[in-house]
Design a protein around this motif. Structure first.
Motif, short mmCIF file in Angstrom:
data_model
loop_
_atom_site.label_atom_id
_atom_site.label_comp_id
_atom_site.label_asym_id
_atom_site.label_seq_id
_atom_site.Cartn_x
_atom_site.Cartn_y
_atom_site.Cartn_z
N PHE A 164 0.82 -1.20 0.00
CA PHE A 164 0.00 0.00 0.00
C PHE A 164 0.86 1.26 0.00
CE2 PHE A 164 0.76 -0.78 4.50
CZ PHE A 164 0.98 0.49 5.01
N TRP A 165 2.01 1.22 0.72
CA TRP A 165 2.91 2.38 0.73
C TRP A 165 3.59 2.57 -0.61
CZ3 TRP A 165 8.12 3.25 0.01
CH2 TRP A 165 8.60 4.50 0.45
N LEU A 166 4.06 1.47 -1.20
CA LEU A 166 4.73 1.55 -2.49
C LEU A 166 3.77 2.05 -3.57
CD1 LEU A 166 7.18 1.04 -4.26
CD2 LEU A 166 6.46 -1.35 -4.47
N ALA A 167 2.53 1.56 -3.57
CA ALA A 167 1.55 2.01 -4.56
C ALA A 167 1.27 3.50 -4.41
CB ALA A 167 0.25 1.22 -4.40
N SER A 168 1.16 3.96 -3.18
CA SER A 168 0.90 5.39 -2.95
C SER A 168 2.05 6.26 -3.46
CB SER A 168 0.66 5.65 -1.46
OG SER A 168 -0.43 4.88 -0.99
N VAL A 169 3.28 5.83 -3.20
CA VAL A 169 4.45 6.59 -3.65
C VAL A 169 4.54 6.60 -5.17
CG1 VAL A 169 6.98 6.64 -3.66
CG2 VAL A 169 5.75 6.21 -1.53
N LEU A 170 4.31 5.46 -5.80
CA LEU A 170 4.38 5.39 -7.26
C LEU A 170 3.31 6.28 -7.90
CD1 LEU A 170 5.01 1.56 -7.83
CD2 LEU A 170 6.65 3.44 -8.03
N ILE A 171 2.11 6.27 -7.35
CA ILE A 171 1.06 7.13 -7.90
C ILE A 171 1.43 8.60 -7.73
CG2 ILE A 171 -1.33 7.88 -7.56
CD1 ILE A 171 -2.03 5.00 -6.89
N MET A 172 1.96 8.96 -6.55
CA MET A 172 2.31 10.35 -6.29
C MET A 172 3.42 10.84 -7.23
SD MET A 172 3.56 12.08 -2.70
CE MET A 172 5.05 11.05 -2.66
N PHE A 174 4.80 9.19 -10.25
CA PHE A 174 4.66 8.99 -11.70
C PHE A 174 3.32 9.45 -12.27
CE2 PHE A 174 7.90 5.92 -10.39
CZ PHE A 174 8.91 6.21 -11.30
N SER A 175 2.32 9.64 -11.42
CA SER A 175 1.03 10.11 -11.90
C SER A 175 0.79 11.58 -11.56
CB SER A 175 -0.11 9.24 -11.33
OG SER A 175 0.01 7.91 -11.74
N SER A 176 0.91 11.90 -10.27
CA SER A 176 0.59 13.26 -9.84
C SER A 176 1.70 14.25 -10.21
CB SER A 176 0.36 13.29 -8.33
OG SER A 176 -0.69 12.42 -7.97
N MET A 177 2.97 13.91 -9.93
CA MET A 177 4.05 14.85 -10.15
C MET A 177 4.53 14.86 -11.60
SD MET A 177 6.25 14.15 -6.65
CE MET A 177 7.57 15.22 -7.22
N ALA A 190 0.32 1.04 -20.57
CA ALA A 190 0.71 2.05 -19.57
C ALA A 190 -0.04 1.85 -18.27
CB ALA A 190 0.45 3.46 -20.12
N GLY A 191 -1.30 1.41 -18.35
CA GLY A 191 -2.09 1.20 -17.16
C GLY A 191 -1.68 -0.03 -16.36
N GLN A 192 -0.84 -0.88 -16.94
CA GLN A 192 -0.39 -2.09 -16.24
C GLN A 192 0.90 -1.86 -15.45
OE1 GLN A 192 -1.98 -5.02 -16.38
NE2 GLN A 192 -3.31 -4.90 -18.16
N ILE A 193 1.64 -0.80 -15.78
CA ILE A 193 3.00 -0.66 -15.26
C ILE A 193 3.03 -0.49 -13.75
CG2 ILE A 193 5.06 0.79 -15.30
CD1 ILE A 193 4.51 1.33 -18.24
N LEU A 194 2.29 0.48 -13.23
CA LEU A 194 2.35 0.75 -11.79
C LEU A 194 1.84 -0.43 -10.95
CD1 LEU A 194 1.34 4.53 -11.50
CD2 LEU A 194 3.61 3.49 -11.56
N PRO A 195 0.71 -1.06 -11.29
CA PRO A 195 0.31 -2.24 -10.50
C PRO A 195 1.32 -3.37 -10.54
CG PRO A 195 -1.54 -1.43 -11.80
CD PRO A 195 -0.34 -0.70 -12.27
#
Length: 325
Positions: A164-172, A174-177, A190-195
């Motif tokens: 859960f921590w790793l997913a939150s960091v990756l979203i923040m 590679f997605s938000s920033m 592209a939608g498969q990479i982060l999961p």
């Protein structure tokens, strides 16, 4: 004058060993499925609340006492617990997983729709984890003191990271920033990479730790010394000998690894809003959808059993000495 019999395994003995191995796997698999079904049956009934409310649409359905009593009788929930258990075990033995309380659809159909997405996610994550683990193992064995320390640190850090921590960091990041990847999973590459990375990275750290020790032993073994004496380069020794031996513990742990990925999919699919059995399992437990929870658990156990059997076969292919005992 007596003759010495040729020293080779008798075909009948090999057949007996193969049959005994197959029967052992089948009986062991049946026992695991029974244990999982039993644990789910009693575990769900220990959760506070009435499962009939889930059948009637949830706690907010405001169903009448008569409707609740009728549903309880229809699904056999008014019977003694021992009778319910025997009935459910008999139903599962015939392959009938029942009907989902919340979705009002056969559990087998629901699982058939959700399973491919989760298996694709788990397979991609297992492949990426293997590649990462092998890279870390090679870096540890060929990178000297600095490379070994760096690889060891990366393995420990990645193995300790919660999903859960790793997913939150990756979203923040590679997605938000950066805006490179979508925060919600989709069928696009592209939608498969982060999961996939979220599931693969912790597993890669654990596999890398196991492979590193085995590779170090293989590099110092007699067959590696003999290969070097024959003029084999260090790269040749690594590719032809050491990697094969380093892969053995990873292959042995592949069944456990897939089970870990399926359990991690509950968190990952929920965070990335990805359809699959993990996300559906979380929803089913929350709504006390007993048939769906049981179906997902049995399906996961079946996949684990099959992968463990395939891992044993692959181990015997990579190292034939395993099957000779």
């Amino acid at each position: 004058m007596s003759r010495t019999a040729p020293s080779h395994p008798e075909p009948t003995r090999l057949v007996r060993i193969s049959i005994r191995w197959i029967l052992g796997k089948i009986l062991g698999g049946i026992f695991v499925l029974w244990a999982v079904a039993t644990a789910i049956f009693f575990g769900l009934r220990m959760i506070p609340g009435d499962p009939v409310e889930a059948i009637m649409g949830g706690p907010g359905s405001q169903a009448s006492p008569e409707a609740l009593a009728a549903a309880r009788a229809q699904y056999g929930l008014d019977l003694p617990l021992a009778v319910q258990y025997i009935r459910q075990m008999g139903q599962l033995a015939t392959g009938d997983l029942g009907t989902s309380y919340a979705l009002k659809s056969p559990v087998a159909e629901v699982l058939g729709e959700l399973l491919p997405a989760t298996l694709i996610l788990a397979a991609l994550a297992l492949l990426v984890a293997w590649v990462m683990a092998l890279v870390l193992a090679v870096l540890s064995s060929r990178g000297g003191v600095v490379g070994s320390a760096l690889a060891s640190g990366l393995e420990i850090a990645s193995a300790a990271v919660p999903h859960f921590w790793l997913a939150s960091v990756l979203i923040m990041v590679f997605s938000s920033m950066l805006g490179w990847l979508p925060p919600v999973s989709s069928n696009s590459p592209a939608g498969q990479i982060l999961p996939v990375i979220t599931l693969a990275l912790p597993l890669a750290g654990f596999l890398g730790q196991v492979m590193r020790d085995t590779m170090a032993q293989a590099q110092r073994s007699e067959f590696a010394l003999s290969a070097r004496a024959r003029g084999e380069s260090e790269t040749g020794v690594l590719l032809r000998h050491s990697l094969r031996h380093a892969a053995l513990p990873g292959i042995a742990l592949s069944g456990w690894a897939l089970g870990s990925l399926l359990s991690g999919a509950v968190v990952v699919e929920s965070i990335f809003a990805r359809p699959g059995i993990g996300r559906s399992l979380l929803s089913a437990v929350t709504s006390r959808d007993i048939p769906l929870v049981t179906g997902v658990a049995l399906l996961s156990a079946t996949v684990y059993i099959v992968i463990m059997a395939l891992s044993d076969v692959l181990e015997r292919i990579v190292d034939p000495r395993i099957g000779r005992s």
